[in-house]
Write an enzyme that holds these catalytic residues in place. Structure first.
Site, PDB file in Angstrom:
ATOM      1  CB  SER A 180      -0.877  -0.018   1.248  1.00  0.00           C
ATOM      2  OG  SER A 180      -1.379   1.268   1.517  1.00  0.00           O
ATOM      3  CD  GLU A 196      -2.246   5.329   4.450  1.00  0.00           C
ATOM      4  OE1 GLU A 196      -2.037   5.498   5.657  1.00  0.00           O
ATOM      5  OE2 GLU A 196      -2.528   6.270   3.681  1.00  0.00           O
ATOM      6  CE1 TYR A 211      -4.169  -1.562   5.583  1.00  0.00           C
ATOM      7  CE2 TYR A 211      -3.059   0.446   4.875  1.00  0.00           C
ATOM      8  CZ  TYR A 211      -3.695  -0.745   4.576  1.00  0.00           C
ATOM      9  OH  TYR A 211      -3.839  -1.135   3.272  1.00  0.00           O
TER      10      TYR A 211
END
Ligand code: GDR
Length: 341
Positions: free
Chosen positions: A137, A139, A161
């Site tokens: 991801s 992120e 996460y």
């Protein structure tokens, strides 16, 4: 350029974790259209989303297992004997990961390790045959070290996460290096669709815009409107996942549009699409939707995916917003018994 592998011995089999999510659904459709036998991993005794898969994706065979339980993963692999495994299963909502950090680390992070171990155990000497895709991801870039972000941009995650995804990414690379697994990692930037969960900001906005337009709701409460994201269409992004596993060599790829927009831009475009140009009248800011640490701006450079996979996004920002708002208008009008003009 795309490379086709010779799997001519029989129909190819794919196992997807996270089959009930947005990407699981698009990927299942894509693989089905390519004549794969598609298996979906499903966890829990009474998973409420099983019915959705059974009704809308009857070609998917469901297999019971859990990313938190190694022996269940081994049993699933033994049963399915997949050629390709796509690990899309995760606690994927960043806001929730702050509240359930340990669960997130266990599922989103350690779950990847368990699946890789299961592939090694089941595969034995032929373990290299199974091709593995890890849903990494954007992120992971978090507080970005450079812009745009590429496969070699250092990680600086900003949430439990993001930290769990960094572990999942690194362990995938490590198992490829250590054991020669055909393991790929797709570093996907935000990707949305009418199938996006309502907790994510894009769908939350498009659904509320539809309801406000139809007179079913008066306001929309949001958190921080400043963060910028590189938003693409999920249907385009699952193509890249599949293409990665068709190459001669495994690798890591950024998948992104290369364009960044703020949450405010998304809100503005969604309201404008239904003819409401004064969105400020409807939007409230609510501290509950702010995060302890924020990712301010993401924008990806997908040059490698474009040159090596031949991948490029088909749906631009404005079309994505329009697709999602139109879907939600139809959905909400249908539920309320309102006839659209
Ligand atoms: P993100 O997606 O965290 O980028 O992760 P999300 O849509 O949840 O948030 C995007 C940005 O919008 C801001 N925001 C709000 N977000 C939500 N959910 N609800 C609100 O009310 C709201 N108001 C403002 C957020 O603070 C954030 O900056 C998604 C997930 O799909 C991950 O699993 C995936 O890995 C990444 O995209 C790439």
């Amino acid at each position: 350029m795309p490379v086709t592998c010779d799997y001519s011995r029989r129909v190819r089999r794919a196992l997807i974790t996270g089959i009930t999510g947005q990407d699981g659904q698009y990927l299942a459709e894509l693989l089905h259209s390519k004549n794969y036998e598609v298996f979906g991993l499903i966890k829990g005794q009474n998973n409420p989303r099983i019915d959705l898969i059974r009704t809308e994706f009857p070609f998917v065979e469901l297999v019971s297992a859990d990313l938190q339980d190694l022996s269940s993963l081994v049993a699933a692999l033994e049963q399915v004997q997949p050629d390709e495994v796509y690990n899309l299963g995760a606690i994927s909502f960043v806001a929730l990961s702050f509240k359930q950090a340990e669960l997130t680390a266990n599922v989103t992070g350690l779950g990847v390790l368990r699946l890789l171990e299961a592939i090694r155990m089941v595969g034995g000497s032929s373990g290299n045959r199974i091709r593995f895709y890890q849903a990494s991801s954007s992120e992971m870039f978090g507080k970005v070290r450079e812009s745009p972000q590429t496969e070699s941009t250092p990680f600086y995650p900003r949430s439990p996460y993001g930290c769990a995804k960094v572990f999942g990414h690194d362990i995938t690379v490590n198992y490829r290096d250590s054991y020669g697994l055909f393991a790929c990692s797709g570093i996907l930037f935000n990707h949305e669709s009418p199938r996006r969960g309502i907790e994510f900001v894009t769908r939350k906005v498009t659904n509320a815009v539809a309801r406000i337009k139809l007179g079913l709701q008066e306001t929309l409460a949001l958190g921080n409107l400043d963060p910028r994201r590189d938003w693409g269409f999920a249907g385009d992004y699952v193509q890249a996942m599949w293409q990665m596993l068709q190459q001669d060599e495994p690798g890591d790829y950024v998948v992104a549009t290369g364009h960044t927009h703020s949450v405010r831009d998304f809100v503005d475009a969604a309201f404008r699409h239904v003819g409401l140009d004064d969105w400020e009248r409807f939007v409230l800011q609510d501290p509950r939707f702010f995060r302890p640490a924020e990712v301010d701006v993401l924008v990806g450079d997908a040059t490698k995916a474009r040159t090596e996979l031949g991948w490029k996004p088909q749906v631009d920002f404005e079309s994505l917003v329009a697709m999602m708002v139109d879907h939600d208008l139809n959905l909400e009008a249908g539920k309320a018994g309102i006839e659209l003009p």
